[in-house]
Design a protein around this motif. Sequence first.
Motif, short mmCIF file in Angstrom:
data_model
loop_
_atom_site.label_atom_id
_atom_site.label_comp_id
_atom_site.label_asym_id
_atom_site.label_seq_id
_atom_site.Cartn_x
_atom_site.Cartn_y
_atom_site.Cartn_z
N LEU A 94 -51.02 -17.89 -18.88
CA LEU A 94 -50.53 -19.16 -18.31
C LEU A 94 -51.25 -19.53 -17.02
N ASN A 95 -52.50 -19.17 -16.89
CA ASN A 95 -53.34 -19.61 -15.77
C ASN A 95 -52.77 -19.21 -14.40
N GLY A 96 -52.33 -17.96 -14.29
CA GLY A 96 -51.87 -17.44 -13.01
C GLY A 96 -50.37 -17.56 -12.79
N ASP A 97 -49.67 -18.26 -13.68
CA ASP A 97 -48.23 -18.46 -13.52
C ASP A 97 -47.43 -17.40 -14.27
N LEU A 98 -46.21 -17.16 -13.80
CA LEU A 98 -45.20 -16.51 -14.61
C LEU A 98 -44.49 -17.57 -15.43
N ALA A 99 -44.03 -17.21 -16.60
CA ALA A 99 -43.42 -18.18 -17.50
C ALA A 99 -42.15 -18.76 -16.89
N ASP A 100 -42.03 -20.09 -16.89
CA ASP A 100 -40.79 -20.74 -16.47
C ASP A 100 -39.69 -20.50 -17.48
N LYS A 101 -40.07 -20.40 -18.75
CA LYS A 101 -39.12 -20.14 -19.82
C LYS A 101 -39.89 -19.55 -20.99
N THR A 102 -39.21 -18.76 -21.79
CA THR A 102 -39.86 -18.12 -22.93
C THR A 102 -38.81 -17.65 -23.93
N VAL A 103 -39.24 -17.45 -25.16
CA VAL A 103 -38.36 -16.84 -26.16
C VAL A 103 -38.53 -15.32 -26.18
N CYS A 104 -39.55 -14.82 -25.49
CA CYS A 104 -39.89 -13.39 -25.59
C CYS A 104 -39.05 -12.56 -24.62
N SER A 105 -37.77 -12.49 -24.91
CA SER A 105 -36.83 -11.74 -24.08
C SER A 105 -36.86 -10.26 -24.45
N LEU A 106 -36.12 -9.46 -23.68
CA LEU A 106 -36.02 -8.04 -23.99
C LEU A 106 -35.25 -7.82 -25.30
N SER A 107 -34.33 -8.72 -25.61
CA SER A 107 -33.62 -8.58 -26.89
C SER A 107 -34.54 -8.83 -28.07
N VAL A 108 -35.51 -9.74 -27.90
CA VAL A 108 -36.52 -9.96 -28.94
C VAL A 108 -37.37 -8.71 -29.11
N ALA A 109 -37.75 -8.07 -27.98
CA ALA A 109 -38.53 -6.84 -28.05
C ALA A 109 -37.74 -5.75 -28.77
N LYS A 110 -36.45 -5.65 -28.49
CA LYS A 110 -35.61 -4.65 -29.15
C LYS A 110 -35.58 -4.88 -30.66
N GLY A 111 -35.38 -6.15 -31.08
CA GLY A 111 -35.35 -6.45 -32.50
C GLY A 111 -36.64 -6.10 -33.20
N GLN A 112 -37.76 -6.38 -32.51
CA GLN A 112 -39.08 -6.08 -33.09
C GLN A 112 -39.29 -4.57 -33.22
N ILE A 113 -38.90 -3.80 -32.19
CA ILE A 113 -39.07 -2.35 -32.23
C ILE A 113 -38.17 -1.74 -33.31
N ASP A 114 -36.93 -2.21 -33.41
CA ASP A 114 -36.02 -1.73 -34.45
C ASP A 114 -36.60 -1.99 -35.84
N ALA A 115 -37.18 -3.18 -36.03
CA ALA A 115 -37.78 -3.51 -37.33
C ALA A 115 -38.97 -2.62 -37.63
N ASP A 116 -39.74 -2.28 -36.59
CA ASP A 116 -40.88 -1.37 -36.78
C ASP A 116 -40.42 0.01 -37.22
N TYR A 117 -39.34 0.49 -36.62
CA TYR A 117 -38.84 1.83 -36.93
C TYR A 117 -38.12 1.92 -38.27
N ALA A 118 -37.66 0.78 -38.79
CA ALA A 118 -36.94 0.80 -40.07
C ALA A 118 -37.83 1.38 -41.16
N ASP A 119 -37.32 2.39 -41.86
CA ASP A 119 -38.12 3.09 -42.87
C ASP A 119 -37.19 3.57 -43.99
N ARG A 120 -37.60 3.28 -45.19
CA ARG A 120 -36.74 3.59 -46.34
C ARG A 120 -36.41 5.08 -46.44
N ALA A 121 -37.42 5.91 -46.33
CA ALA A 121 -37.21 7.35 -46.50
C ALA A 121 -36.36 7.92 -45.37
#
Length: 515
Positions: free
Chosen positions: A402-429
Amino acid sequence: MPSSKVYFSIPPLNDNSVSSSGDALSGGFSNKNGNGNIKFAISSQDRLLDTSDLYLTGQILHVKSDGTPLTLKAGATTTKAEYSANNGTTLQAVTNQNISNWNGLESMVKKIFIQSKKTSVNISEHRNYPMYNAARAAWTHNKQDYLVSPLIRACASGTDATHANRHATTMDNATTGTSGQLPNVTGQEDPNYGVPFSFKLDTALLNNTQPMHLGQNYLGGLLINLELNNENGFYSDRFRDMGNNQTDADILTGSYYIVKNLRLQGRLLVPTPQDLQGYNPNFVLNDRFNLINEVNSSTNNSKYTPNVNAVRSMVNMFLDQSQENNRSANQTNFRNAVGLENYQQNKNNIRQPQDFVVEVVPNLLTKTKQSGAGSVTANTYGNKGLAQGDSEVRAFWQRALLNGDLADKTVCSLSVAKGQIDADYADRATDGTSQDSGVGNLCEANALGIGLDYTHHMGMVSNYSGSADYDILIRSGVNSGDAVLPVSRRSVPEIQQSYVKNVAAFNSESLVKTM
């Protein structure tokens, strides 16, 4: 000030109509069964092109492998409950297919090339367009923006993708010559049949604050060439592992998309004699270009020689090698190198301007408690998002993007990161999930990377002309096979897509761009 504005709507030079026969669609623009290259021409004229009001519009048709539209079940009602609970043995094509969370239909554009009509030399080109475009959208809009702003013109649903995304790829069930659920559409050949879209093309030249003179002594008109994305890079399945007990074999066949009724729409400024006399042919473009490397091991050094004078930032994004052109992966799910422990970024082998190593503490490879007494492993955490202490990584990434700025707003929250990590770890076996159910929700996506900002929010740049090198040394769990990492990622190399954001000078008389 311009005396007036003139609206224009330009069809492609190589336009191709869509036809319907036996309920199957053909023609139009398609990477699979049609023309995957789209060409627009803006004529030479003594007017100015206002790129702040320039949009690509059209309609998209989502079709199955035989060309028939992807519709709800014939002769039956698909309920909200079925959309929500549909899984495993009852999974259908209509509840399985998804597009990008962050930029939706915009990810259909893979490459953009822009030329003057006076010469065949490219003035501007953007390769691998969807990745940067998607990441920037995710870090400049919040959850509500995706529901109420013009982003919905491209069917992007943000963090609501798990619930809404697959609805966006469903077509009205009209047939050849017969209306369907929308009674005002008379059939598939109706010009109103299709999902409408409208979005800007995010390029330095076509998203510029200064109007451009199209006269023969200047640009002499423009040629804009778009290359469509591969359908397997555009769509993704609902799950990374769908199971093999589905009764609807339709979900495993390759659908694709057709684009029709394309228009490049905008406004031309009619200049006064005073405007023409004072017109400045020199532009400063906030440009970028794409470089590619690989991360093959847990200690990996990637090096580039950008050969540009004024670099604003380095934006590094990562995909598992298996993500590319693979429906069983979401290609706009951007995660840092798996098990990222630390990294450092150098110019000519010296750490600058960050003269330190950026640490991720804790990280997915942390196996000892901070107190030193006892062990801990990320794959046993109840909240696996807590195993990734990447606040510094996130801050530097935002500033680079963002050209030197911190985001004023974003969808990439810590809860989004948690959901993504949980989905990565999901494994059938590991989870004991039966073949009746899908595993690894691909709509649980993130938009992270590693960045280096040179502007410091003051417009500063770094000179990488000649043979000056940039390199990034990453320590992670890539290709390590470490048992504490997600099964789906622990033993695969990664692709590093880097975007060099730079300032370029462009003269619209000589058509020379200086980087």
